[in-house]
Design a protein around this motif. Sequence first.
Motif, PDB file in Angstrom:
ATOM      1  N   ILE A 115       0.855  -1.180   0.000  1.00 41.46           N
ATOM      2  CA  ILE A 115       0.000   0.000   0.000  1.00 41.46           C
ATOM      3  C   ILE A 115       0.891   1.230   0.000  1.00 41.46           C
ATOM      4  O   ILE A 115       1.682   1.425   0.932  1.00 41.46           O
ATOM      5  CB  ILE A 115      -0.931   0.004   1.228  1.00 41.46           C
ATOM      6  N   PHE A 116       0.789   2.009  -1.065  1.00 46.93           N
ATOM      7  CA  PHE A 116       1.667   3.175  -1.246  1.00 46.93           C
ATOM      8  C   PHE A 116       3.124   2.795  -0.993  1.00 46.93           C
ATOM      9  O   PHE A 116       3.881   3.500  -0.315  1.00 46.93           O
ATOM     10  CB  PHE A 116       1.231   4.323  -0.327  1.00 46.93           C
ATOM     11  N   GLY A 117       3.507   1.628  -1.531  1.00 48.01           N
ATOM     12  CA  GLY A 117       4.895   1.178  -1.480  1.00 48.01           C
ATOM     13  C   GLY A 117       5.291   0.434  -0.224  1.00 48.01           C
ATOM     14  O   GLY A 117       6.394  -0.110  -0.146  1.00 48.01           O
ATOM     15  N   GLN A 118       4.398   0.358   0.780  1.00 45.74           N
ATOM     16  CA  GLN A 118       4.733  -0.305   2.039  1.00 45.74           C
ATOM     17  C   GLN A 118       4.110  -1.698   2.092  1.00 45.74           C
ATOM     18  O   GLN A 118       2.900  -1.841   1.877  1.00 45.74           O
ATOM     19  CB  GLN A 118       4.233   0.522   3.225  1.00 45.74           C
ATOM     20  N   ASP A 119       4.923  -2.691   2.395  1.00 51.89           N
ATOM     21  CA  ASP A 119       4.430  -4.060   2.532  1.00 51.89           C
ATOM     22  C   ASP A 119       3.576  -4.145   3.796  1.00 51.89           C
ATOM     23  O   ASP A 119       4.039  -3.820   4.897  1.00 51.89           O
ATOM     24  CB  ASP A 119       5.607  -5.038   2.621  1.00 51.89           C
TER      25      ASP A 119
ATOM     26  N   SER B  28      -5.261   1.085   8.689  1.00 49.74           N
ATOM     27  CA  SER B  28      -6.584   1.712   8.684  1.00 49.74           C
ATOM     28  C   SER B  28      -6.520   3.209   8.399  1.00 49.74           C
ATOM     29  O   SER B  28      -7.516   3.811   7.994  1.00 49.74           O
ATOM     30  CB  SER B  28      -7.291   1.468  10.020  1.00 49.74           C
ATOM     31  N   GLN B  29      -5.349   3.821   8.606  1.00 48.70           N
ATOM     32  CA  GLN B  29      -5.208   5.228   8.257  1.00 48.70           C
ATOM     33  C   GLN B  29      -5.071   5.430   6.750  1.00 48.70           C
ATOM     34  O   GLN B  29      -5.407   6.486   6.217  1.00 48.70           O
ATOM     35  CB  GLN B  29      -3.974   5.825   8.959  1.00 48.70           C
TER      36      GLN B  29
ATOM     37  N   ASN C 218      -9.441   7.947  17.835  1.00 50.14           N
ATOM     38  CA  ASN C 218      -8.362   6.978  18.009  1.00 50.14           C
ATOM     39  C   ASN C 218      -7.045   7.455  17.389  1.00 50.14           C
ATOM     40  O   ASN C 218      -5.976   6.959  17.754  1.00 50.14           O
ATOM     41  CB  ASN C 218      -8.759   5.632  17.391  1.00 50.14           C
ATOM     42  N   LEU C 219      -7.144   8.400  16.465  1.00 46.58           N
ATOM     43  CA  LEU C 219      -5.921   9.001  15.908  1.00 46.58           C
ATOM     44  C   LEU C 219      -5.380  10.110  16.811  1.00 46.58           C
ATOM     45  O   LEU C 219      -4.294  10.638  16.559  1.00 46.58           O
ATOM     46  CB  LEU C 219      -6.202   9.574  14.509  1.00 46.58           C
TER      47      LEU C 219
ATOM     48  N   GLY D 165     -18.219   7.597   8.813  1.00 44.38           N
ATOM     49  CA  GLY D 165     -17.117   7.372   9.747  1.00 44.38           C
ATOM     50  C   GLY D 165     -15.813   7.070   9.033  1.00 44.38           C
ATOM     51  O   GLY D 165     -14.730   7.490   9.472  1.00 44.38           O
ATOM     52  N   VAL D 166     -15.902   6.362   7.919  1.00 46.37           N
ATOM     53  CA  VAL D 166     -14.703   6.046   7.134  1.00 46.37           C
ATOM     54  C   VAL D 166     -14.219   7.276   6.364  1.00 46.37           C
ATOM     55  O   VAL D 166     -13.020   7.570   6.326  1.00 46.37           O
ATOM     56  CB  VAL D 166     -14.990   4.871   6.164  1.00 46.37           C
ATOM     57  N   LEU D 167     -15.145   8.011   5.747  1.00 43.37           N
ATOM     58  CA  LEU D 167     -14.753   9.189   4.967  1.00 43.37           C
ATOM     59  C   LEU D 167     -14.090  10.250   5.840  1.00 43.37           C
ATOM     60  O   LEU D 167     -13.181  10.957   5.386  1.00 43.37           O
ATOM     61  CB  LEU D 167     -15.973   9.795   4.270  1.00 43.37           C
ATOM     62  N   ALA D 168     -14.531  10.367   7.088  1.00 44.03           N
ATOM     63  CA  ALA D 168     -13.944  11.347   8.002  1.00 44.03           C
ATOM     64  C   ALA D 168     -12.454  11.091   8.229  1.00 44.03           C
ATOM     65  O   ALA D 168     -11.686  12.013   8.527  1.00 44.03           O
ATOM     66  CB  ALA D 168     -14.689  11.341   9.333  1.00 44.03           C
ATOM     67  N   MET D 169     -12.032   9.831   8.064  1.00 43.36           N
ATOM     68  CA  MET D 169     -10.624   9.455   8.242  1.00 43.36           C
ATOM     69  C   MET D 169      -9.751   9.889   7.055  1.00 43.36           C
ATOM     70  O   MET D 169      -8.531   9.886   7.138  1.00 43.36           O
ATOM     71  CB  MET D 169     -10.514   7.938   8.403  1.00 43.36           C
ATOM     72  N   ARG D 170     -10.389  10.204   5.912  1.00 39.59           N
ATOM     73  CA  ARG D 170      -9.698  10.629   4.684  1.00 39.59           C
ATOM     74  C   ARG D 170      -8.619   9.640   4.232  1.00 39.59           C
ATOM     75  O   ARG D 170      -7.443   9.987   4.071  1.00 39.59           O
ATOM     76  CB  ARG D 170      -9.100  12.018   4.873  1.00 39.59           C
ATOM     77  N   PRO D 171      -9.014   8.383   4.004  1.00 40.37           N
ATOM     78  CA  PRO D 171      -8.028   7.387   3.556  1.00 40.37           C
ATOM     79  C   PRO D 171      -7.649   7.591   2.087  1.00 40.37           C
ATOM     80  O   PRO D 171      -8.383   8.239   1.332  1.00 40.37           O
ATOM     81  CB  PRO D 171      -8.787   6.068   3.738  1.00 40.37           C
TER      82      PRO D 171
END
Length: 539
Positions: free
Chosen positions: A71-75, A85-86, A114-115, A158-164
């Motif tokens: 994910i974005f280059g990170q295993d 989750s971020q 939680n963040l 709730g998911v959109l608020a996290m701006r993934p």
Amino acid sequence: MSELPLIVENLTFRYRSRHEPAIRNINLKVQPGQVVLIAGASGCGKTTLIRCINGLIPRSYKGELTGSIRIFGQDTQGLSLARISQMVGTVLQDPERQILGSRVINEVAFGLENLGLPREEILQRSQEALERLKIAHLRDRETFSLSGGEKQKVALAGVLAMRPGILLLDEPLASLDPASAQDALQMIRQLADEGMSVILIEHRVEDVLAIHPERVLFMSDGEIKFDGTAEQLADYVDYREVKLPAPMILNLAARAEPPSEPHWLPSGREGPREPLVEFQGVHFGYENGTEILHGVDLTIYRGDIIAVLGPNGAGKTTLIKHAIGLLKPKQGRVLIRGRDTRHMSVAEIASTLGYVFQSPSHMLFAPTVYEELAFGPRNLNHDPETLRKEVMDAIEIVNLRGYEQIPPLSMSFGQQKRVSIAAILSMRSRILVMDEPTAGQDYKNYISFMDSILQMPGFEAILFITHDVDVAIRYANRVLLVNDGQVVADGAPEEVLSDLERLEACRLVPTSLLRLNLEYLSATRRFLSAEALAHFSLA
């Protein structure tokens, strides 16, 4: 050059409780700003793939995993679930499993808290997400009082608020009324156009095609069998397995054998109209004082196949729960075969009316599918030989042969939904009531079990709540439109669904199948499936 949002290479996973892999040899690269639609039969591995991407496999779901995900280059193997989750936001198929907060604003703010973000930023982001989904009016509502569709929107907020950077959506339209589904899809398109990568699992393929996904994947038996454009999809998949737009089906079905004409509920079409369930001036409100049903008068007759349509939060489920005695009127009364439900136990009513809940998690509890299906008949004192036949017949109808010893709660949402339907079928109640029976179902499965259910000789009437106008077109002989706690229309599908202005007021969107049927109606005199229309037009 920046890293791609998602790269999946040679991914295979087998659940600890299963002998065969759920997915095998998955390879996938997702670009920024892409909407990727994943279609395929219930249980084909779509949800398992999502769980691998968001890290729930192997952290929460144990088994044997090989291959890699970056994910974005990170295993992801070296990342914590909190870190994943971020970057990856997930909306689950069943919002009941995702919502934790007692009030809507608390639920939307949960991930941000939680963040450890500042309070002002949490409130601002939460409010923006609510407004984006047009549910700011639900901000202070208790989550348990929301409809299934409203809960789905809250989970998404709730998911959109996290701006993934990556958004994973597992059947996000399943509980939404058609207008809300259109709103959600337009928002998904906008998010992608702003740079977010969206992976969308959805059986309502026709709806998703309207926002022009850049790629469509078709999965079968745990593998990606097709990866291409929407335009290529019709040439590859069987129109009997994936629900395509009606004009596409019309062209494809014209070259196939004509479908056999089914005969629904043969016992219910002769003789006088015998009333089975009567609503007489029914008013109802929950403890907070808000009235949900306003003076409902309604009679369900022997032979009725009723589709109940209407917007999220209109009172459809509340209405149906009165029919089965789970709720009792604050004013007025409900009669089952002439008896007031206030004087009947739920167990008494269950022998006459069988109810399939909207969320399977509200029903399922047994260690195996067989035991789940045997529970009802056993409590109704059916003899062992009859019970076994009832269970095996129900398993056959919902296409779950071979799953008898599988734990229901380990199955996909679509499979769980079929188990919950089979659990009621095995009881052989006289009236069948289903809340969103096709939610989470692939086209082939729901056509198969709806065809079978409606031809079973034991039922005297069938009611089903649905947001799928095409299910009403194909199966109902009567349609109820419910809006703001009232029945605003009641009649034959050809009559009720022809009033497009009234449909719009009830947040229903005319489908391509409805428009085709309206075009042919002067000749056909009744609504037909696209497959039947293909051969009618040739006649």
